[in-house]
Design an enzyme around this catalytic site. Structure first.
Site, PDB file in Angstrom:
ATOM      1  N   TYR A   1     -15.568  -2.983   6.454  1.00  0.00           N
ATOM      2  CA  TYR A   1     -14.469  -2.664   7.023  1.00  0.00           C
ATOM      3  C   TYR A   1     -13.977  -2.935   8.545  1.00  0.00           C
ATOM      4  O   TYR A   1     -13.035  -3.364   8.784  1.00  0.00           O
ATOM      5  CB  TYR A   1     -14.190  -1.247   6.842  1.00  0.00           C
TER       6      TYR A   1
ATOM      7  N   GLY B   1      -0.375   4.461  -1.084  1.00  0.00           N
ATOM      8  CA  GLY B   1      -1.574   5.215  -0.583  1.00  0.00           C
ATOM      9  C   GLY B   1      -1.324   6.251   0.329  1.00  0.00           C
ATOM     10  O   GLY B   1      -0.205   6.876   0.491  1.00  0.00           O
TER      11      GLY B   1
ATOM     12  N   ASP C   1       0.095  -7.828  -5.885  1.00  0.00           N
ATOM     13  CA  ASP C   1      -1.325  -7.962  -5.546  1.00  0.00           C
ATOM     14  C   ASP C   1      -1.333  -8.718  -4.261  1.00  0.00           C
ATOM     15  O   ASP C   1      -1.088 -10.201  -4.302  1.00  0.00           O
ATOM     16  CB  ASP C   1      -1.962  -8.916  -6.598  1.00  0.00           C
ATOM     17  N   ILE C   2      -1.908  -8.167  -3.093  1.00  0.00           N
ATOM     18  CA  ILE C   2      -1.730  -8.839  -1.903  1.00  0.00           C
ATOM     19  C   ILE C   2      -2.867 -10.020  -1.651  1.00  0.00           C
ATOM     20  O   ILE C   2      -2.583 -10.772  -0.639  1.00  0.00           O
ATOM     21  CB  ILE C   2      -1.948  -7.964  -0.573  1.00  0.00           C
TER      22      ILE C   2
ATOM     23  N   ARG D   1      -2.807   2.412  -7.774  1.00  0.00           N
ATOM     24  CA  ARG D   1      -2.588   3.657  -7.664  1.00  0.00           C
ATOM     25  C   ARG D   1      -1.227   3.787  -8.484  1.00  0.00           C
ATOM     26  O   ARG D   1      -0.236   3.016  -8.177  1.00  0.00           O
ATOM     27  CB  ARG D   1      -2.413   4.403  -6.554  1.00  0.00           C
TER      28      ARG D   1
ATOM     29  N   LYS E   1     -11.527  -5.448  10.285  1.00  0.00           N
ATOM     30  CA  LYS E   1     -10.482  -4.891  11.301  1.00  0.00           C
ATOM     31  C   LYS E   1     -10.567  -5.925  12.559  1.00  0.00           C
ATOM     32  O   LYS E   1      -9.344  -6.355  13.164  1.00  0.00           O
ATOM     33  CB  LYS E   1     -10.832  -3.424  11.369  1.00  0.00           C
TER      34      LYS E   1
ATOM     35  N   GLY F   1       0.718  -1.170   0.023  1.00  0.00           N
ATOM     36  CA  GLY F   1      -0.053  -0.095   0.069  1.00  0.00           C
ATOM     37  C   GLY F   1       0.801   1.391  -0.114  1.00  0.00           C
ATOM     38  O   GLY F   1       0.406   2.193   0.303  1.00  0.00           O
TER      39      GLY F   1
ATOM     40  N   ILE G   1      -6.622  10.006   9.712  1.00  0.00           N
ATOM     41  CA  ILE G   1      -5.411  10.375   9.306  1.00  0.00           C
ATOM     42  C   ILE G   1      -5.415  11.834   8.373  1.00  0.00           C
ATOM     43  O   ILE G   1      -6.156  11.734   7.440  1.00  0.00           O
ATOM     44  CB  ILE G   1      -4.617   9.332   8.738  1.00  0.00           C
TER      45      ILE G   1
END
Ligand code: AKB
Length: 324
Positions: free
Chosen positions: A147, A16, A58-59, A42, A151, A13, A177
Site C-alpha cells: 500500500y 467508501g 471499475d477504475i 460496496r 502511495k 470510491g 480517518i
C-alpha cells in the site's frame, strides 16, 4: 450559475469511508446533479442514490472512467477508490492493480479532458527509516507495505503529470480517518473506528494493536475540509505536487480507550496484536504539517477530546434510531 461555470464532479470510491461523506458534502456545495458518485463493490446507500447520479465504475478500466467523464462533462475528479494497507498485505497484486493502474487511468483521462484531480496519499508512504516523531514533509520514503509502495509511486506519478503535462493534480497524506457514517475497510488504523462501535454496542473491544501504539489520526470533518480547501486553493499556492503532510491528532490505543471510558465507564478494552502491529510500527507517530499550514492554510479543528465526544454522540443517536 451556468452549466459551464458550475463544477461537474466525479467521486470514485464514493461508497467508501471518505467517499460517502465527501460526496454528500460536495452535493450540498455544488448541487446533487453535478456530483456523480462512482462505486464498484460496496452497495451504495439510499442517501447516495437519492441525492444525485450514481454509476458503477471499475477504475482498472480506462474506458469505464472515460465513459462517465464524457457523459457528465466532468471537470473535477476526487479519486478515492483504493485498496488499503491490511488488505494490500493479504493481496499485494490486487493492491498494485487497483491503486496504481486505477490512478494511472484517472490521470490519463484527466490529461486528455483537462480535469482537476484530488488523490489521497497516506502516512503509509513513510517507513522505519523516516523520523517517527514530527515526520517532516520531505524525508526518506521507504515504506514496507505494498500500500505504501503504491502511495509513493502514486505521488511521483502525480508530480510527473504536473511537471510534464501541467495537469492540476493535488494530494494530501491522510493519517487514520475516524468517522461515524461509513466504516473503513481493510486499513491498519481501522481499530480507531471499530473501538467506538464495539464500546457502544458491547462495552468491550479486542484491539488488534498494542495499547501503547501511537498513530496520527484525523476526524472526518477535518478530512473533508482538507480535500475541499486544497482543491479550492489558488494553483500558485500549491508548491508540492507530490503530496502534503496533514496532521490533526496523535494518541495511543490506550489513550483512546481511556477517553471513551469517560462516556462509557464500564467499557473494557483488551489488546491482541496481529499482523497489523508490524505495519503500525513502521508508520510515523506524529506528522509535521507546517508546510501545508503555510502554503494553503491547512488548520484542523478536532482533537482527541472533541472527536471522541462527537463520535459517541453521533453513534449513540444512530444506534438508538436503529440506523446502522
Ligand atoms: C490504512 O490504515 O491503511 C489507512 C491509511 C493510514 O492510509 N487508513
Amino acid at each position: 450559475m451556468s452549466r459551464k461555470t458550475m463544477k461537474r464532479i466525479l467521486v470514485t470510491g464514493a461508497t467508501g469511508q471518505i467517499g460517502s461523506e465527501l460526496t454528500m458534502e460536495l452535493r450540498k456545495k455544488y448541487d446533487g446533479d453535478n456530483v456523480v458518485a462512482a462505486g464498484h463493490k460496496r452497495k451504495p446507500s439510499e442517501k447516495l442514490l437519492e441525492s444525485g447520479p450514481f454509476e458503477y465504475v471499475d477504475i482498472t478500466s480506462k474506458g469505464n472512467i472515460e465513459k462517465v467523464v464524457k457523459e457528465y462533462d466532468i471537470d473535477t475528479i476526487y479519486h478515492l477508490a483504493a485498496v488499503l494497507s491490511a488488505t494490500g498485505e493479504e493481496n499485494p497484486q490486487l493492491a498494485w492493480n487497483v491503486n496504481i493502474n486505477g490512478l494511472y487511468n484517472v490521470l490519463e483521462v484527466a490529461r486528455e479532458h483537462d480535469i482537476r484531480v484530488f488523490w489521497p496519499s497516506s502516512i503509509a508512504v513513510f517507513g522505519p527509516e523516516a523520523p517517527r516523531i514530527n515526520t517532516p514533509q520531505d524525508t526518506i520514503l521507504i515504506p514496507r507495505t505494498i500500500y505504501g509502495v503504491t502511495k509513493v509511486a502514486g505521488e511521483l506519478l502525480c508530480n510527473y503529470y504536473f511537471t510534464r503535462f501541467g495537469l492540476d493534480v493535488r494530494s494530501v497524506r491522510y493519517p487514520g480517518i475516524i468517522s461515524s457514517e461509513t466504516p473503513p475497510g481493510g486499513g491498519t488504523t481501522d481499530y480507531a473506528v471499530e473501538i467506538f462501535y464495539e464500546a457502544i454496542r458491547n462495552r468491550h473491544y479486542t484491539c488488534f494493536v498494542r495499547e501503547d501504539t501511537v498513530l496520527p489520526m484525523m476526524y472526518m470533518p477535518d478530512c473533508i475540509n482538507a480535500a475541499l480547501k486544497l482543491m479550492e486553493a489558488d494553483s500558485s499556492q500549491i508548491k508540492h505536487r507530490t503530496s502534503y503532510n496533514v496532521n490533526a491528532m496523535s494518541f495511543s490505543a490506550g489513550e483512546l480507550a481511556a477517553e471513551i471510558r469517560k462516556y462509557i465507564p464500564e467499557f473494557k478494552c483488551e489488546y491482541e496484536p496481529d499482523f497489523r502491529q508490524k505495519i503500525a510500527d513502521s508508520w510515523p507517530m506524529s506528522i509535521d504539517d507546517s508546510v501545508a499550514r503555510r502554503e494553503w492554510g491547512w488548520n484542523p479543528k478536532y482533537d482527541l477530546a472533541s472527536m471522541t465526544r462527537d463520535m459517541i454522540e453521533k453513534l449513540k443517536k444512530r444506534f438508538a434510531e436503529g440506523n446502522f
